[in-house]
Write a protein that holds these residues in place. Structure first.
Motif, short mmCIF file in Angstrom:
data_model
loop_
_atom_site.label_atom_id
_atom_site.label_comp_id
_atom_site.label_asym_id
_atom_site.label_seq_id
_atom_site.Cartn_x
_atom_site.Cartn_y
_atom_site.Cartn_z
N LYS A 1 0.84 -1.19 0.00
CA LYS A 1 0.00 0.00 0.00
C LYS A 1 0.88 1.24 0.00
O LYS A 1 1.80 1.36 0.81
CB LYS A 1 -0.88 -0.03 1.25
CG LYS A 1 -2.24 0.60 1.04
CD LYS A 1 -3.23 0.15 2.08
CE LYS A 1 -3.51 1.26 3.05
NZ LYS A 1 -4.49 0.86 4.09
N GLU B 1 -4.53 6.66 -2.67
CA GLU B 1 -4.06 5.43 -2.02
C GLU B 1 -3.99 4.35 -3.08
O GLU B 1 -5.00 4.04 -3.71
CB GLU B 1 -5.07 5.06 -0.93
CG GLU B 1 -4.47 4.19 0.14
CD GLU B 1 -5.50 3.84 1.19
OE1 GLU B 1 -5.54 4.51 2.23
OE2 GLU B 1 -6.29 2.91 0.94
N GLU C 1 -2.87 0.39 -4.14
CA GLU C 1 -2.41 -0.93 -3.72
C GLU C 1 -1.82 -1.62 -4.92
O GLU C 1 -2.52 -1.93 -5.89
CB GLU C 1 -3.56 -1.74 -3.14
CG GLU C 1 -3.55 -1.68 -1.63
CD GLU C 1 -4.56 -2.60 -1.01
OE1 GLU C 1 -5.65 -2.09 -0.69
OE2 GLU C 1 -4.29 -3.81 -0.89
N TYR D 1 3.24 2.04 3.32
CA TYR D 1 2.67 1.35 4.47
C TYR D 1 3.19 -0.08 4.51
O TYR D 1 3.62 -0.61 3.50
CB TYR D 1 1.14 1.29 4.36
CG TYR D 1 0.49 2.65 4.37
CD1 TYR D 1 0.08 3.23 5.55
CD2 TYR D 1 0.30 3.34 3.18
CE1 TYR D 1 -0.53 4.46 5.56
CE2 TYR D 1 -0.32 4.59 3.18
CZ TYR D 1 -0.72 5.13 4.37
OH TYR D 1 -1.31 6.36 4.37
N ASN E 1 -5.02 -1.25 -7.22
CA ASN E 1 -6.22 -0.76 -6.59
C ASN E 1 -6.01 0.71 -6.24
O ASN E 1 -4.98 1.06 -5.69
CB ASN E 1 -6.40 -1.56 -5.29
CG ASN E 1 -7.83 -1.86 -5.05
OD1 ASN E 1 -8.61 -0.93 -4.93
ND2 ASN E 1 -8.17 -3.14 -5.02
N CYS E 2 -6.97 1.57 -6.56
CA CYS E 2 -6.74 3.00 -6.37
C CYS E 2 -7.94 3.68 -5.73
O CYS E 2 -9.07 3.47 -6.16
CB CYS E 2 -6.44 3.61 -7.75
SG CYS E 2 -6.24 5.37 -7.73
#
Lengths: 79, 79
Positions: free
Chosen positions: A2, A42, A44, A78, B34-35
């Motif tokens: 992340k 954010e 991933e 993270y 993934n956003c």
């Protein structure tokens, strides 16, 4: 892995959203607050190697997520 | 004292910006990313006492900077 991307307007750029918030805070009696507003992204990304992920994310950010003329960004890892 | 506020759409809310970015990344050959996209707010508040500043900032965020129905936020203290 992340990764957080903080994108903020450059200091020399007029940040209209930030100014609007400062002005409302001022009207509400909150003095001396400085505010800048940008984006938080954010991501991933598959992969656990920090260096690889970092290179990948930088490429995405440069291609797609920020405008270097008016913004700066900062990464945050993270896990 | 400098405080960062990360505001992100709730997980159960459709994040249209994030989906758009995912779709472009997919087209560019970046799979499985993934956003989620939200706001980043940097506040400079007078005062050095972390607890006082934290209470003040929470008040500002609740009054002005986020919509609890569709967003969550997280504070970050610098210095």
């Amino acid at each position: 892995m992340k990764v957080g991307v903080k994108v903020l307007p450059r200091k020399e750029i007029l940040d209209t959203q930030g100014r609007a918030v400062e002005s409302v805070l001022h009207q509400q009696g909150q003095e001396g607050v400085n505010c800048r507003i940008g984006k938080y992204i954010e991501l991933e990304v598959p992969g656990q190697n920090k260096e690889e992920v970092s290179a990948q994310v930088k490429k995405m950010v440069n291609n797609l997520l920020y405008n270097p003329l008016i913004e700066t960004y900062e990464l945050e890892f993270y896990e």
